[in-house]
Design a protein around this motif. Structure first.
Motif, PDB file in Angstrom:
ATOM      1  N   ARG A 146       0.818  -1.336   0.157  1.00 24.04           N
ATOM      2  CA  ARG A 146       0.121  -0.127  -0.027  1.00 24.04           C
ATOM      3  C   ARG A 146       0.900   1.163   0.108  1.00 24.04           C
ATOM      4  NH1 ARG A 146      -3.694  -0.118   4.861  1.00 24.04           N
ATOM      5  NH2 ARG A 146      -3.380   2.438   4.391  1.00 24.04           N
ATOM      6  N   SER A 147       1.987   1.228   0.779  1.00 23.82           N
ATOM      7  CA  SER A 147       2.580   2.359   0.891  1.00 23.82           C
ATOM      8  C   SER A 147       3.688   2.590  -0.217  1.00 23.82           C
ATOM      9  CB  SER A 147       3.168   2.604   2.399  1.00 23.82           C
ATOM     10  OG  SER A 147       2.218   2.221   3.179  1.00 23.82           O
ATOM     11  N   VAL A 200       2.021   0.867  -4.548  1.00 29.53           N
ATOM     12  CA  VAL A 200       0.686   1.608  -5.282  1.00 29.53           C
ATOM     13  C   VAL A 200       1.141   3.154  -5.516  1.00 29.53           C
ATOM     14  CG1 VAL A 200      -1.614   2.360  -4.561  1.00 29.53           C
ATOM     15  CG2 VAL A 200      -0.920   0.013  -4.340  1.00 29.53           C
TER      16      VAL A 200
END
Lengths: 301, 294
Positions: B200-201, B204
């Motif tokens: 996610r960090s 993405v």
């Protein structure tokens, strides 16, 4: 971006952990990660290849063997090729393969040759109207075939090409993408060799054909492969333009096979395998080149 | 270059220009004109102004097709943005045999939609493997009508679209992932970020431009959905033809023996506005992505 700032982390701290944590006699957790990855990879393989294999299995089962119900086995008990023979009894499958091959190879030829000629003119020649032509080629990329198909049919009909393989070929004969890929390839060539050839007295055509074209073989291969696949796999346009079952291409013929004559799923399965096995065989043989080609510009569409 | 006759470039361009003019620009111009007439496949046609469009606004079948296509878009696009990225993550590793896995995952892309559609028709039929497994696991009592219920048929088609598209978009994501500097992952790892957190960090945010590109590409192609529905329903578009997409309906209206070319052209223009909007969006997003990278 906030994430990028975090790269300021002392690289020295990260370095010892760099490389592959799998190697060396590391802890169990470090080995479990690639193992887990392989498990996931195998699961995805089952998901993405399984349907093909199930179809193949169905195609290889004899008439006496159940293909559904509680007694169905995953693998054929007595593999047989008889269903492949039956396909030819129901539809003229060799003729369909021939038709698809004619259209696909013709499309490779026209896209490579005419695409390269146009790309060469746009990359190497200076003339009034070049900007407009280039803009028109670029703009043609945003016109989906589906939007104009009704009127493409009317045009093809007025040319008297309904129900002909030329009619199937024509709309995809020189795609804008082929022209663009070839233009990019020629732009990347050093001009010097062609200029030397020009000084030696070679004409425009000779410079294109003997000097420039042999230097862009990689891009020609990309254009060729994608033109082939597109023509071989196309369904909507051949479905529209071909009326007589004698003239069908393989995709339209397969749909016809499944719909019209037979309820025997074994035969339909054999038909789909006939259509897809040669393609997959060539793909796996050429996959290295294939992925390099995609990287070079095949994904732009 | 050295003295050249003016027509030489045009000779090089002639075949390509002829095909493009005849097969793209001519038909597009025709579509734009005929959309305002009552032209039939057999000929004729009077100028009728915006009549086709007012008729379109009251055509419930068109709105059903529009709704089906919109539903298709809403389901397929998020799936094709996210799943191929996860798949790319999976094959983005230097492990023995990884190249073979990439090729294997790409194989549904190579096959024709007709082949893929027929394969899944068999898997999803009432006698098919999927229903057999579902019944065996007692998840359902009766086989589900995957192909004979209009709504379920649409979802089955979406499954096929996603299944066939995974490998295609995976390759696009792979190119983007190879640009993500490894140090970012290492730094995140040092900070104690788990796999989900790293995804996610780190992943993405760095592949976001590519996600937008994949989103628009898959949206454009979902807007044009046809073959899946045609093949999976054996050319019936489900019971009562309720699972038609826009392209399906255009073909039906415009290309029969008594085809209403004018009316179909009007529908085609509506479709064009939709895809053009998505193309412009793609272009803007790509520009912005390039600026961000620079």
């Amino acid at each position: 971006m906030s994430v990028r700032e975090r790269t300021d982390h002392p690289r020295a701290a990260a370095a010892p952990r760099g490389g592959r944590p799998t190697r060396g006699g590391g802890r169990a957790g470090r080995i479990a990660v690639p193992a887990l990855r392989y498990v996931l990879l195998l699961m995805m393989t089952v998901l993405l290849v399984g349907p093909f294999l199930w179809q193949l299995s169905t195609a290889l089962k004899s008439t006496g063997e159940p293909i559904y119900g509680p007694d169905t086995t995953l693998l054929p008990a007595h593999p047989t090729l008889v269903n492949f023979g039956k396909v030819a009894d129901v539809i003229p499958v060799w003729r369909y393969i021939g038709n698809s091959a004619i259209v696909a190879f013709a499309s490779v030829l026209t896209n490579c040759l005419f695409g390269a000629m146009a790309g060469y003119a746009l990359a190497r020649m200076r003339f009034r109207g070049r900007g407009a032509v280039f803009a028109a080629v670029l703009a043609s990329l945003v016109v989906p075939f589906e939007v104009i198909m009704v009127n493409v049919f009317l045009t093809v009909r007025s040319l008297g090409l309904v129900d002909t393989l030329l009619g199937v070929l024509l709309p995809g004969a020189v795609s804008g993408l082929s022209i663009l890929v070839m233009r990019t390839a020629f732009l990347a060539l050093p001009k010097e060799t062609e200029e030397a050839a020009a000084i030696d007295g070679a004409g425009e055509w000779a410079r294109f054909w003997r000097v420039a074209l042999p230097s862009v073989r990689g891009s020609l291969a990309v254009v060729g492969v994608f033109s082939f696949l597109f023509a071989w796999d196309d369904f909507l346009w051949p479905l529209i333009v071909l009326k007589n079952p004698d003239n069908f291409t393989l995709t339209v013929g397969l749909q016809y096979l499944s719909g019209t004559f037979t309820n025997d799923q074994r035969v339909v399965a054999a038909g789909t395998m006939i259509a897809v096995i040669p393609l997959l065989a060539v793909f796996f043989a050429l996959q290295r080149m294939f992925f390099r080609g995609i990287g070079e510009g095949g994904v732009k569409g | 270059m050295i003295g050249r006759r003016w027509y030489v470039p045009w000779l090089f361009l002639a075949p390509a220009l002829l095909v493009t003019a005849l097969m793209t620009w001519g038909p597009l111009a025709n579509t734009s004109v005929l959309a305002f007439t009552d032209a039939q496949a057999l000929g004729g046609g009077q100028f009728t102004g915006a009549e086709n469009f007012t008729r379109l606004a009251e055509d419930t079948e068109f709105f059903r097709a529009l709704g089906n296509t919109a539903l298709y878009l809403v389901v397929v696009v998020p799936a094709l943005v996210l799943l191929p990225l996860l798949l790319a993550q999976l094959v983005h590793a230097k492990l023995p045999g990884i190249g073979a896995f990439r090729a294997v995952f790409y194989s549904p892309v190579i096959a024709s939609m007709v082949v893929v559609g027929l394969i899944w028709s068999w898997l999803l039929s009432s006698d098919g493997l999927v229903n057999a497994v579902l019944v065996k696991l007692r998840l359902v009592a009766e086989p589900l009508p995957f192909l004979t219920d209009a709504t379920l048929l649409l979802f089955s088609c979406m499954l096929v679209t996603v299944w066939k598209g995974l490998g295609y978009y995976m390759v696009i994501y792979l190119a983007a992932l190879s640009n993500v500097p490894n140090e970012l992952y290492e730094a995140a790892r040092v900070d104690g970020a788990g796999a989900v957190r790293r995804f996610r960090s780190v992943t993405v945010p760095t592949v976001r431009p590519t996600m937008l590109l994949v989103g628009t590409l898959s949206a454009i192609s979902a807007t044009k959905v046809f073959a899946e529905i045609y093949v999976m329903s054996s050319g019936t578009a489900g019971p009562g033809g309720q699972a038609k997409s826009i392209v399906y309906y255009i073909r039906e209206v415009g290309l029969g023996v008594d085809g209403e070319v004018g009316y179909a052209s009007a529908m085609s223009l509506v479709l064009f506005v939709g895809t053009l909007g998505l193309s412009v969006l793609a272009l803007v997003l790509r520009r912005r992505g390039e600026r961000n990278e620079a």
